[in-house]
Structure formats: structure tokens, C-alpha cells
Design an enzyme around this catalytic site. Sequence first.
Site, short mmCIF file in Angstrom:
data_model
loop_
_atom_site.label_atom_id
_atom_site.label_comp_id
_atom_site.label_asym_id
_atom_site.label_seq_id
_atom_site.Cartn_x
_atom_site.Cartn_y
_atom_site.Cartn_z
N GLU A 1 -5.06 7.14 -1.94
CA GLU A 1 -5.31 5.98 -1.09
C GLU A 1 -5.76 4.78 -1.93
O GLU A 1 -5.44 3.64 -1.61
CB GLU A 1 -6.38 6.29 -0.04
CG GLU A 1 -5.94 7.26 1.03
CD GLU A 1 -4.67 6.83 1.72
OE1 GLU A 1 -4.49 5.64 1.98
OE2 GLU A 1 -3.82 7.72 1.98
N HIS B 1 0.83 -1.20 0.00
CA HIS B 1 0.00 0.00 0.00
C HIS B 1 0.87 1.27 0.00
O HIS B 1 0.70 2.16 -0.84
CB HIS B 1 -0.92 -0.01 1.22
CG HIS B 1 -1.70 1.25 1.39
ND1 HIS B 1 -2.99 1.40 0.92
CD2 HIS B 1 -1.37 2.45 1.94
CE1 HIS B 1 -3.41 2.63 1.18
NE2 HIS B 1 -2.45 3.29 1.80
N GLU B 2 1.81 1.36 0.92
CA GLU B 2 2.63 2.57 1.03
C GLU B 2 3.45 2.81 -0.22
O GLU B 2 3.61 3.94 -0.68
CB GLU B 2 3.54 2.49 2.27
CG GLU B 2 2.81 2.44 3.60
CD GLU B 2 1.86 3.62 3.82
OE1 GLU B 2 2.08 4.68 3.24
OE2 GLU B 2 0.88 3.44 4.58
N HIS C 1 -12.22 12.29 13.11
CA HIS C 1 -12.18 13.22 11.97
C HIS C 1 -13.10 14.42 12.13
O HIS C 1 -12.99 15.38 11.37
CB HIS C 1 -12.50 12.46 10.68
CG HIS C 1 -11.49 11.37 10.39
ND1 HIS C 1 -11.43 10.22 11.12
CD2 HIS C 1 -10.51 11.30 9.48
CE1 HIS C 1 -10.45 9.46 10.66
NE2 HIS C 1 -9.87 10.08 9.68
#
Length: 604
Positions: A401, A373-374, A503
Site C-alpha cells: 500500500e 496508486h493502483e 475490520h
Amino acid sequence: MKMLASMAALAAALVVSPAMAQQRTAPSAADANAFLDKAEKAMFDQSLIQNRADWINATYISDDSDALAAWFGAIRTRMTVDYALEAAKFAEAKGLSEETKRRLLMLRTALTLPASTTPGAADELNALSTKLQSEYGRGKGTLRGQPINGSDIEAAMGTSRNPDELKEMWVSWHDNVGAPMRKDYSRLVSIANAGAKELGFADTGAMWRSRYDMPADDFATLTDRIWAEVKPLYDELHCYTRTKLNEKYGDAVQPDKGPIRADLLGNMWAQEWGNIYDIVAPQGVGDLGYDIGDLLTARGYDPVKMVKAGEGFYSSLGFTPLPQTFWDRSQIVKPRDRDVVCHASAWDLDNKDDIRIKMCTKVNSDDFVTIHHELGHNYYQRAYQNHPYLYLDGANDGFHEAIGDFVALSITPDYLVKIGLLDPAKVPGADKDMGLLLRQAMDKVAFLPFGLLIDKWRWGVFDGSIPESRYEQAWDGLRRQYQGIVPPVSRDETKFDAGAKFHIPGNTPYTRYFLARVLQFQFFEAACRQAGWKGPLHRCSFYGNKAVGRKLDAMLEMGASKPWPDALQAFTGQRDMSGKAMLAYFAPLQKWLKDQNKGKSCGW
Ligand SMILES: [Zn+2]
């Protein structure tokens, strides 16, 4: 890592360029372009030192590195505020090209929380947002009457199967963390709205929705349309999960009709349900028969070798290997002798080749997935490096993402065989498919309504359709309508459950996560189609396929230089974000769930 300022504006908002203040006649298109070039160069140059301060701060936490990062962060915030205000003025210039308009809009929307230029407003907004965030960080709930901090209570919500404990943790967290924030949050909303109006937007929510290359209202409609596509799949998953919870806990705790009790789903916010996979796993097919962590250990992998494997995935698609500086400068394992931020992230220090990851890698399945992913972020960053500063970003905030997640979806049994980790004889048979898919769906499908409703609530708060007197009622209403869940105890307007989700006090827009969930399947489906994959979509591997790599690179290379539909088209051939690929991926599961739900009265 390029980061747009998400902090509140500082008092420097008042320092508008003197040239602008004196201007009597409307600025020309040439003035606008000159301003943009100047702003981009200044932001690019500032980011070089800012990134280094942030990197040192994240990999060597101390009072000194905190101070350095804060110093440069304040400079960046001031720049962002100044340029946003200036861009708002240039937006009225005559004869602007579409591209110039787009670049000006990027500057105008770069701040998440704009303060108005009224004296004191920026300081007050900054103080409020800092206070809310640290209150959240210090927040505690209780478990068996004992205080328990945020990360521990989150973990305990995932593992406890005692409904009384779950209720206690849920209620204490929401009461202690959310409720006290209500007044401050409402004040913050009114200051930010005044700032958004000065920048030329109806309210802060409209400003957030203006970042998607379409009118703000059209974007809201688009998210509704995507939700309508995937809702039937969610409904089946909801119904099946409710049945399993009813079987486990009985009618008194979870009836087999109506909404699901929010605290029973393995997550404080019921946003992802993977933690209760053990409760819903179908008999005999839930277990894959292998664990990637065990495979890695058996083959003698260490963290660096795991990252090399991740690099190998991208190399197989034709991407240039990572530069030597990546290996010299990344933080791949946790240093022994100092505090660091272990939360995995991908960085681009010089907006060119100095890309790095920062992880505290352990040899296990989760970290193997996280590495893939990164690195997706890193390859994206490097691919778009030749554009001007404002275009050094994903096509929209869902893309970055989604790239990492799309590559993580590609860690299929077939891929593991190709890189020599899994013995071909150990590839799970088709009878394991429902287990594989259900485990994925408990996180990825369950998340969709939650990913949508956070900003539905916030958009309503910003535009005034949800006044402070109805904060709780509106939140509970959206949770029930979209997720089909209810709090374990009744709530009233002394509560503020929205504030108990990071958030909201953290003021991070959330629709990006909804988009990323949908986009990753569009990318995956496109790659598998191009690779000519014939089997079930969730088993697909396009490892080693250079043609797929070239198409992917065509999209990555564009960065944010073109409206996102152009970027999406370059890789997938489609111009619309849509839930159809996700439905195709989960089609066998949806059919299976339908069978399981036969005779039940689904819905809530
Ligand atoms: Zn990421």
C-alpha cells in the site's frame, strides 16, 4: 492478485498429510525444503486458476461466477490450512537454515484466523466469521428516524454539519451494528486462539505480529516507538481542530478543552478528518486555485489517457512500459451492461506479466490519484515476478500500500506542469502551502492513532488482557488515550463499538495501514533526497529521474525474498521504519499549527 486466505479454516484442517502422521523420527532439514518446494509449486499452480475465477467474479458478477470463485476459494483455504499445520511440524526440524525457517513461518502465519483441529471447530469458526461479516454488510443506522445503509451513512457523516444528526447517526450505527456481535465475536476469539496455539503461537495476536521478521513483542515495541515520534504532530493537529470545532459548534457541543466528540470529525470512526477540511481551512489559503479534474477535462483526457499518464510516470523513472495485455484485459471503465465490483484494485493473474487494474474510472482528481496508486501495485508485482511463490509479495504487509501511496504523493504541482497538465503560471504560490499540507494532514496524520489502536485492542483481546467483560471499556479507553476522542453519549458493556468498524467483524489485521502511512513518507523522502530536491519536501517531484527509478526497482524486485529491513535499505538506505520522514514532510505545518495553538491548553 495473490491473496492469502483470510477466511476461517475449513474442516479440511483435519486432513494432515499421512506421511507426516506416520513419521516417527523428527523430520530433517532436507525434508523441510522438499515440503516447501512442493507447497510453493502447488500454491502457484492453484493461484493461476483461482485468480481467473476471482477476476471473472469481480468483473462479471453473477450466481455462476460467485459459485466458481467460492469453489476455488475453498480449495485455497484447505491448502493453506494443510500447509500451515505441516509447516508447524517442520519448524521443529534440526539444522534448518534461516531462509527455510523464514519460509516455514510464512506458511504458518498465512491464515488470519486459524481454527483448531478439534472436530467442529473449523465449521463453527467459518460460520461465525461469515455471520459477522454479513451482519456488518446488512447493518443500518438511522438519520432523522429513517433507516440508512452503511455506505450512505458514511457519506452523510462526511457532509452533515448538524450535531444532532451526527449524534443520531453515530449512536444508531454503533448500537445497531456493533452491540449484537459481542457474544459471537468473543466465541470467535477463543476458537481462533486454540488454532493459533496448535500452530505454535501464544495466541492469534502473537501470530499476526510474527509476520514482521522480528519477535512478536519487538514488533509491538516498534509500533509504539513510531507513534511516540509522530505524536507531537498529532497533538498539534488535534488542538487546532478542536479549536475550530469549538468556534463552529460552541461550548455546549464541543468545549475548547478535553477530548473531541467523535461524531464531529466527518467520519464514522473519526479515522480520517479530511471531510471537515471546510471547517478547519485557513482563511484565503485553503483553495489551491486549480482542480485536477478540471485540468484533465480541459485537456481532453479520457479514462484510458489518464492511465497512460500514470504509466508515463513509471516510464519516466525507467520502468518498462505496461504489456499490451494490460490494455486488452484491464477493466478501466465500468461496463454498461453488467454488475461489477467498482472498488479499485490491481491484479496479477499469472504471477508474471498478466497484470491488470480494475476500476470504474471517472475523469476526476480522485481517480487520477487512484490510477497512480493502483499502478504502484502492478509495477511491484511485476518487479518481483522471478521469485518462488512465497516471496511474491511486499516486503511486509505495509509495503504494498505504501508504494501506491508514495507515488500518489508525487502528484505535486511540479509534476503536473512537467506532464503538461498545469500551466506553469498557475502553480500555487508558497502562500498556499499551509492549505496543501493541512488538507493532507487531516487524512494522513489524523489516521495514525486510529491505525495503531485497532490492533492494540485486538492484541489485548487475543492475549486475554481485555476480557469480554471489558470490551467496551477498553475500546473507549484506547480511543481516548490515543485519538483524544470520546463517544457523543456514554457507553457501557451492553455495547460493542469495536464491532461497528468493518475490520473487526471482517477480521482484517490493521497495523499494515499504520505502517503504510509511515512508510510512504520514508519512500518519498528518500526519492527526493536522491533526486537532489532542494525545496520544501511536499512540493518535490522526481519525475524523469532514472537513478531514483533504479533504486526503487532494487527494492521492488526483492519482493518478500529478504527480511523487510533489507528491502527498505535497498531504496532508502535505512533499516528501520520511522516517523521522521513524515515529520520532515509536515514540518512547516507543525510550526504553523504551533503558532495557531499559542495560548490554548492543548492535550486532553
Ligand atoms: Zn492499494
